[in-house]
Design a protein around this motif. Structure first.
Motif, mmCIF file in Angstrom:
data_model
loop_
_atom_site.group_PDB
_atom_site.id
_atom_site.type_symbol
_atom_site.label_atom_id
_atom_site.label_comp_id
_atom_site.label_asym_id
_atom_site.label_seq_id
_atom_site.Cartn_x
_atom_site.Cartn_y
_atom_site.Cartn_z
ATOM 1 N N TRP A 98 1.056 -1.195 -0.035
ATOM 2 C CA TRP A 98 -0.064 -0.114 0.270
ATOM 3 C C TRP A 98 0.862 1.211 0.012
ATOM 4 O O TRP A 98 0.788 2.316 -0.500
ATOM 5 N N HIS A 99 1.780 1.254 0.912
ATOM 6 C CA HIS A 99 2.810 2.253 0.794
ATOM 7 C C HIS A 99 3.756 2.725 -0.157
ATOM 8 O O HIS A 99 3.511 3.890 -0.787
ATOM 9 N N GLU A 100 4.016 1.525 -0.835
ATOM 10 C CA GLU A 100 4.699 1.741 -2.354
ATOM 11 C C GLU A 100 3.902 2.250 -3.304
ATOM 12 O O GLU A 100 4.421 3.094 -4.207
ATOM 13 N N GLN A 101 2.561 1.745 -3.397
ATOM 14 C CA GLN A 101 1.604 2.209 -4.335
ATOM 15 C C GLN A 101 1.212 3.715 -4.138
ATOM 16 O O GLN A 101 1.234 4.338 -5.085
ATOM 17 N N MET A 102 0.997 4.062 -2.923
ATOM 18 C CA MET A 102 0.748 5.652 -2.761
ATOM 19 C C MET A 102 2.038 6.532 -3.114
ATOM 20 O O MET A 102 1.837 7.412 -3.751
ATOM 21 N N THR A 103 2.972 5.947 -2.930
ATOM 22 C CA THR A 103 4.201 6.747 -3.361
ATOM 23 C C THR A 103 4.487 6.751 -4.717
ATOM 24 O O THR A 103 4.545 7.878 -5.098
ATOM 25 N N LYS A 104 4.120 5.580 -5.570
ATOM 26 C CA LYS A 104 4.323 5.769 -6.851
ATOM 27 C C LYS A 104 3.192 6.622 -7.583
ATOM 28 O O LYS A 104 3.369 7.399 -8.453
ATOM 29 N N LEU A 105 1.997 6.876 -7.066
ATOM 30 C CA LEU A 105 0.933 7.612 -7.371
ATOM 31 C C LEU A 105 1.186 9.157 -7.260
ATOM 32 O O LEU A 105 0.603 10.024 -7.789
ATOM 33 N N GLY A 106 2.186 9.344 -6.474
ATOM 34 C CA GLY A 106 2.481 10.978 -6.126
ATOM 35 C C GLY A 106 2.184 11.508 -4.775
ATOM 36 O O GLY A 106 2.446 12.664 -4.660
ATOM 37 N N TYR A 107 1.569 10.677 -3.899
ATOM 38 C CA TYR A 107 1.268 10.779 -2.665
ATOM 39 C C TYR A 107 2.600 11.156 -1.813
ATOM 40 O O TYR A 107 3.171 10.519 -1.877
ATOM 41 N N THR A 108 2.314 12.202 -0.676
ATOM 42 C CA THR A 108 3.717 12.228 0.037
ATOM 43 C C THR A 108 3.289 12.362 1.656
ATOM 44 O O THR A 108 4.284 12.537 2.280
ATOM 45 N N THR A 109 1.983 12.495 2.024
ATOM 46 C CA THR A 109 1.558 12.561 3.425
ATOM 47 C C THR A 109 1.215 11.401 3.867
ATOM 48 O O THR A 109 0.320 11.113 4.686
ATOM 49 N N HIS A 110 1.246 9.950 3.226
ATOM 50 C CA HIS A 110 0.846 8.776 3.717
ATOM 51 C C HIS A 110 1.761 8.063 4.738
ATOM 52 O O HIS A 110 2.950 8.132 4.732
ATOM 53 N N VAL A 111 1.166 7.454 5.630
ATOM 54 C CA VAL A 111 1.760 6.987 6.842
ATOM 55 C C VAL A 111 0.983 5.601 7.098
ATOM 56 O O VAL A 111 -0.061 5.547 7.151
ATOM 57 N N VAL A 112 2.025 4.644 7.986
ATOM 58 C CA VAL A 112 1.172 3.464 8.343
ATOM 59 C C VAL A 112 1.243 3.466 10.017
ATOM 60 O O VAL A 112 2.370 3.777 10.630
ATOM 61 N N ALA A 113 0.021 3.393 10.722
ATOM 62 C CA ALA A 113 -0.076 3.360 11.877
ATOM 63 C C ALA A 113 -0.081 1.799 12.684
ATOM 64 O O ALA A 113 -0.858 1.032 12.120
ATOM 65 N N THR A 114 0.922 1.665 13.312
ATOM 66 C CA THR A 114 1.196 0.496 13.562
ATOM 67 C C THR A 114 0.571 -0.101 14.851
ATOM 68 O O THR A 114 0.522 0.656 15.922
ATOM 69 N N VAL A 115 0.266 -1.350 15.001
ATOM 70 C CA VAL A 115 -0.390 -1.962 16.041
ATOM 71 C C VAL A 115 0.351 -2.690 17.177
ATOM 72 O O VAL A 115 0.212 -2.966 18.023
ATOM 73 N N ASP A 116 1.591 -3.264 16.290
ATOM 74 C CA ASP A 116 2.711 -3.948 17.272
ATOM 75 C C ASP A 116 4.098 -3.653 16.725
ATOM 76 O O ASP A 116 4.471 -3.005 15.879
ATOM 77 N N GLU A 117 5.026 -3.953 17.526
ATOM 78 C CA GLU A 117 6.604 -3.793 17.542
ATOM 79 C C GLU A 117 6.907 -4.633 16.074
ATOM 80 O O GLU A 117 7.620 -4.105 15.240
ATOM 81 N N ASP A 118 6.446 -5.745 15.787
ATOM 82 C CA ASP A 118 6.947 -6.728 14.591
ATOM 83 C C ASP A 118 6.446 -5.816 13.346
ATOM 84 O O ASP A 118 7.344 -5.608 12.542
ATOM 85 N N VAL A 119 5.303 -5.436 13.090
ATOM 86 C CA VAL A 119 5.126 -4.469 12.003
ATOM 87 C C VAL A 119 5.849 -3.356 12.131
ATOM 88 O O VAL A 119 6.238 -2.763 10.913
ATOM 89 N N HIS A 120 6.023 -2.528 12.987
ATOM 90 C CA HIS A 120 6.721 -1.122 13.292
ATOM 91 C C HIS A 120 8.026 -1.494 12.798
ATOM 92 O O HIS A 120 8.558 -0.725 11.977
ATOM 93 N N SER A 121 8.640 -2.414 13.320
ATOM 94 C CA SER A 121 10.236 -2.776 12.820
ATOM 95 C C SER A 121 10.310 -2.809 11.564
ATOM 96 O O SER A 121 11.231 -2.475 10.801
ATOM 97 N N PHE A 122 9.571 -4.040 10.966
ATOM 98 C CA PHE A 122 9.565 -4.529 9.655
ATOM 99 C C PHE A 122 9.410 -3.499 8.601
ATOM 100 O O PHE A 122 10.203 -3.079 7.491
ATOM 101 N N LEU A 123 8.351 -2.496 8.866
ATOM 102 C CA LEU A 123 8.078 -1.436 7.730
ATOM 103 C C LEU A 123 9.200 -0.232 7.946
ATOM 104 O O LEU A 123 9.643 0.266 6.852
ATOM 105 N N GLN A 124 9.485 0.039 9.251
ATOM 106 C CA GLN A 124 10.551 0.874 9.356
ATOM 107 C C GLN A 124 12.040 0.749 8.717
ATOM 108 O O GLN A 124 12.599 1.655 7.980
#
Length: 363
Positions: A98-124
């Motif tokens: 999702w984040h890669e697609q939003m970047t490709k389309l030209g969005y610049t203010t998109h962010v993922v709000a993470t629920v746990d440490e695993d997804v947070h570290s992985f995406l970071q």
């Protein structure tokens, strides 16, 4: 001797007033009481909540006001919308796509709000912009794990706490599910310069029990203005989801809650145009206003925000689609998904959408 007047009063003018005067005074007193009671109710509705910080709006001696809406805005900033998707470890790969697609389309203010440490570290580590769903020091992040349905309800409820926190910081918010498929760039200024405080998307046939009102709205696709009416609306959701403050977890099926407010008319909605029929798939946009919170809303038409079969409705794809929320995947013997693999099923759904109706190659 005291003489009596013909009306039964004393001759010196200090007798009882006529009955008509008594009735007039009583009527005026009752009218005044009802007016004060109505005013008192309105003041209660507008009382600051635990979520509402009046300082956040940056109101000066000459506050700026939207030309379309009688609402004070925080400096009426354009391109001030934060686009937020929520993800846990089960959805980390979906959130990355999702984040890669939003970047490709030209969005610049998109962010993922993470629920746990695993997804947070992985995406970071992948270079994705991330922030925790609740503050780290709240004691409620990571969200505690429970049964699958309980976890979903915690995520669905708590994402509204996150929305409220962003609104209080002065951001407008576009809330989206991580598996929603954006097909083109839409400048957020188009939403920000409108007269609406909230935009919704139609939700298809769910929840079923609300279909008789002609429509349902989606919990995971909406835009919110950083304005007092919008904040009062989000507050009304949080009150039903059991959140006490911006550091506490909420728990509810937010789509059930949001639709119940329309169905039961808890917010005293007035519609500006005719509501769609429940048997109509390609629903037109619907506009209106809440007489309780004061927020003006619009529901995007189905072509704009599509919720339907992955291969189109009876083979017909939406026109000039902005975002798609396919309801299902088509069974594919060459691409079987293990039972219970929600992320795998959504990857298949996304791939099939791009084959049938998508305008942008996500690969």
């Amino acid at each position: 001797m005291v003489m009596k007047s013909r009306q039964g009063g004393n001759a010196d003018g200090h007798g009882q007033p006529p009955l008509s005067s008594i009735r007039l005074v009583a009527f005026l007193g009752l009218a005044l009481l009802l007016a004060l009671q109505k005013q008192f109710k309105m003041l209660l509705l507008l009382q600051p909540s635990p979520f509402l910080d009046q300082r956040m709006f940056g109101v000066t001696a000459t506050p700026k006001v939207s030309p379309h809406n009688n609402t004070t805005l925080n400096a009426v900033k354009l391109n001030n919308t934060k686009i937020v998707a929520v993800a846990n470890s089960e959805y980390k790969e979906i959130a990355l796509m999702w984040h890669e697609q939003m970047t490709k389309l030209g969005y610049t203010t998109h962010v993922v709000a993470t629920v746990d440490e695993d997804v947070h570290s992985f995406l970071q580590e992948k270079g994705v912009r991330v922030e925790t769903l609740l503050p780290r020091d709240s004691g409620n992040w990571p969200l505690p794990l429970g049964k699958p349905q309980q976890n979903r309800r915690r995520i669905f409820g708590t994402r509204w706490v996150h929305v409220m926190a962003q609104l209080q910081k002065g951001y407008n918010v576009l809330l989206t599910d991580a598996d929603n498929i954006f097909n083109r760039y839409l400048p957020m200024e188009e939403l920000e310069s409108s007269k609406y405080d909230v935009f919704h998307a139609y939700a298809g046939d769910f929840p079923i029990r609300f279909l008789s009102m002609g429509f349902t709205i989606c919990g995971g696709m909406a835009w919110f203005r950083s304005s007092p009416p919008s904040i009062r609306y989000v507050q009304s959701i949080l009150e039903q989801c059991g959140s006490r403050d911006l550091g506490s977890m909420a728990q509810c099926d937010d789509q059930q809650v949001a639709n119940s407010q329309f169905f039961d008319n808890k917010l005293n909605y007035t519609f500006y145009n005719e509501r769609p029929r429940d048997d109509t798939f390609w629903k037109h946009s619907l506009e209106g206003e809440s007489q309780v919170t004061g927020h003006k809303f619009k529901i995007w038409d189905v072509n704009m925000a599509y919720r339907g079969p992955v291969d189109g409705k009876d083979g017909v794809c939406p026109k000039n689609n902005w975002v798609a929320m396919p309801l299902n995947s088509i069974e594919d013997p060459n691409n079987r998904v293990r039972k219970g693999d929600a992320a795998g099923e959504r990857r298949l759904r996304l791939s099939q959408w791009m084959n049938y109706c998508g305008e942008v190659d996500l690969r």
